[in-house]
Write a protein that holds these residues in place. Sequence first.
Motif, PDB file in Angstrom:
ATOM      1  N   ASN B  78       0.825  -1.214   0.000  1.00 35.13           N
ATOM      2  CA  ASN B  78       0.000   0.000   0.000  1.00 35.13           C
ATOM      3  C   ASN B  78       0.854   1.256   0.000  1.00 35.13           C
ATOM      4  OD1 ASN B  78      -2.149  -1.755   0.175  1.00 35.13           O
ATOM      5  ND2 ASN B  78      -3.222  -0.574   1.731  1.00 35.13           N
ATOM      6  N   GLU B  79       0.341   2.269  -0.670  1.00 35.72           N
ATOM      7  CA  GLU B  79       0.996   3.571  -0.704  1.00 35.72           C
ATOM      8  C   GLU B  79       0.014   4.616  -0.187  1.00 35.72           C
ATOM      9  OE1 GLU B  79       4.022   4.560  -1.432  1.00 35.72           O
ATOM     10  OE2 GLU B  79       4.951   2.758  -2.276  1.00 35.72           O
ATOM     11  N   ALA B  80       0.508   5.833  -0.015  1.00 33.28           N
ATOM     12  CA  ALA B  80      -0.286   6.855   0.681  1.00 33.28           C
ATOM     13  C   ALA B  80      -1.110   7.748  -0.237  1.00 33.28           C
ATOM     14  CB  ALA B  80       0.635   7.706   1.548  1.00 33.28           C
ATOM     15  N   SER B  81      -1.002   7.550  -1.544  1.00 36.97           N
ATOM     16  CA  SER B  81      -1.777   8.371  -2.485  1.00 36.97           C
ATOM     17  C   SER B  81      -1.825   7.673  -3.844  1.00 36.97           C
ATOM     18  CB  SER B  81      -1.126   9.749  -2.663  1.00 36.97           C
ATOM     19  OG  SER B  81       0.070   9.622  -3.418  1.00 36.97           O
ATOM     20  N   ASP B  84       1.469   8.019  -5.581  1.00 39.18           N
ATOM     21  CA  ASP B  84       2.461   7.081  -5.055  1.00 39.18           C
ATOM     22  C   ASP B  84       2.227   5.673  -5.608  1.00 39.18           C
ATOM     23  OD1 ASP B  84       3.800   8.985  -3.537  1.00 39.18           O
ATOM     24  OD2 ASP B  84       2.555   8.656  -1.766  1.00 39.18           O
ATOM     25  N   PHE B 127      -3.801   2.186  -2.962  1.00 38.67           N
ATOM     26  CA  PHE B 127      -4.047   3.289  -2.029  1.00 38.67           C
ATOM     27  C   PHE B 127      -5.438   3.079  -1.466  1.00 38.67           C
ATOM     28  CE2 PHE B 127      -6.110   7.651  -1.843  1.00 38.67           C
ATOM     29  CZ  PHE B 127      -5.662   7.939  -0.562  1.00 38.67           C
ATOM     30  N   ASP B 132      -5.084   3.570   7.252  1.00 45.11           N
ATOM     31  CA  ASP B 132      -3.726   4.101   7.298  1.00 45.11           C
ATOM     32  C   ASP B 132      -2.713   2.983   7.069  1.00 45.11           C
ATOM     33  OD1 ASP B 132      -4.129   2.730   9.600  1.00 45.11           O
ATOM     34  OD2 ASP B 132      -3.608   4.361  10.951  1.00 45.11           O
ATOM     35  N   THR B 134      -0.070   1.382   5.286  1.00 42.29           N
ATOM     36  CA  THR B 134       0.875   1.643   4.192  1.00 42.29           C
ATOM     37  C   THR B 134       2.092   0.775   4.426  1.00 42.29           C
ATOM     38  OG1 THR B 134       1.846   3.491   5.369  1.00 42.29           O
ATOM     39  CG2 THR B 134       0.124   3.984   3.750  1.00 42.29           C
TER      40      THR B 134
END
Lengths: 134, 134
Positions: B78-81, B84, B127, B132, B134
């Motif tokens: 997982n990434e934050a955006s 990303d 994402f 949360d 990540t």
Amino acid sequence: MKPKLSLITLGVSDLERSRHFYEGLGWSPYRWDPESDVVFFELGGVMLALYGRDNLAKDIGSGVAIRPGVTSVTLAHNEASQDDVDRAFAEFVSVGATPVKTPQPTEWGGYSGYVSDPDGHLWEVAFNPFSDWT
Amino acid sequence: MKPKLSLITLGVSDLERSRHFYEGLGWSPYRWDPESDVVFFELGGVMLALYGRDNLAKDIGSGVAIRPGVTSVTLAHNEASQDDVDRAFAEFVSVGATPVKTPQPTEWGGYSGYVSDPDGHLWEVAFNPFSDWT
């Protein structure tokens, strides 16, 4: 890229059966919504998701086979001693896991066994005296 | 039983090829020993192991098929955006991952794509605006 594994998803044929199986180990679904077609378990730093195999195949897109009982991935649950491995192995079996390999000393100096979940996903139950991974 | 996933093992056909693939992402082997037949990566709370498919089959014992490219397990990074995710997806592809699904909005309100590693293990790059992880 940051070294991070966020989530493992297991494609299952019967979500309720699989949920009961993992709940039987004493694991509680994370923010479970009975209306949802996915079930999450928080497994100490990583999430495990159960998701219908057809849904998973659809999510991935066409051309990828999602077949039960055939895998090149194993999941490991580590314990802190041989006795703990024996107990955890018995607990897996008591909730319906299929014994695949009875816990025994390994070539690398540890102690481990294997079981499979209702869809054939392999879990190693292990004690590694050389690490503190539990 | 304590809810804990300690280790994921991927059965691979060419350990060096797979090690280079994951190193290409900027991930460093954990206490790597070039003489060892297993390679570990610490992925934020869980270990990822690469292990020869034949060795893995032998470790599990007879009767369990370890076949490439057929699985009912997916791993997620997982990434934050969304940006990303696009970057991480491109990075996977740049080191030789096969694009399976271009990152795109998902039904559940997230954004994700899929790639496969040299042995066909599926990685979702995602994402999730509702978590949360990540």
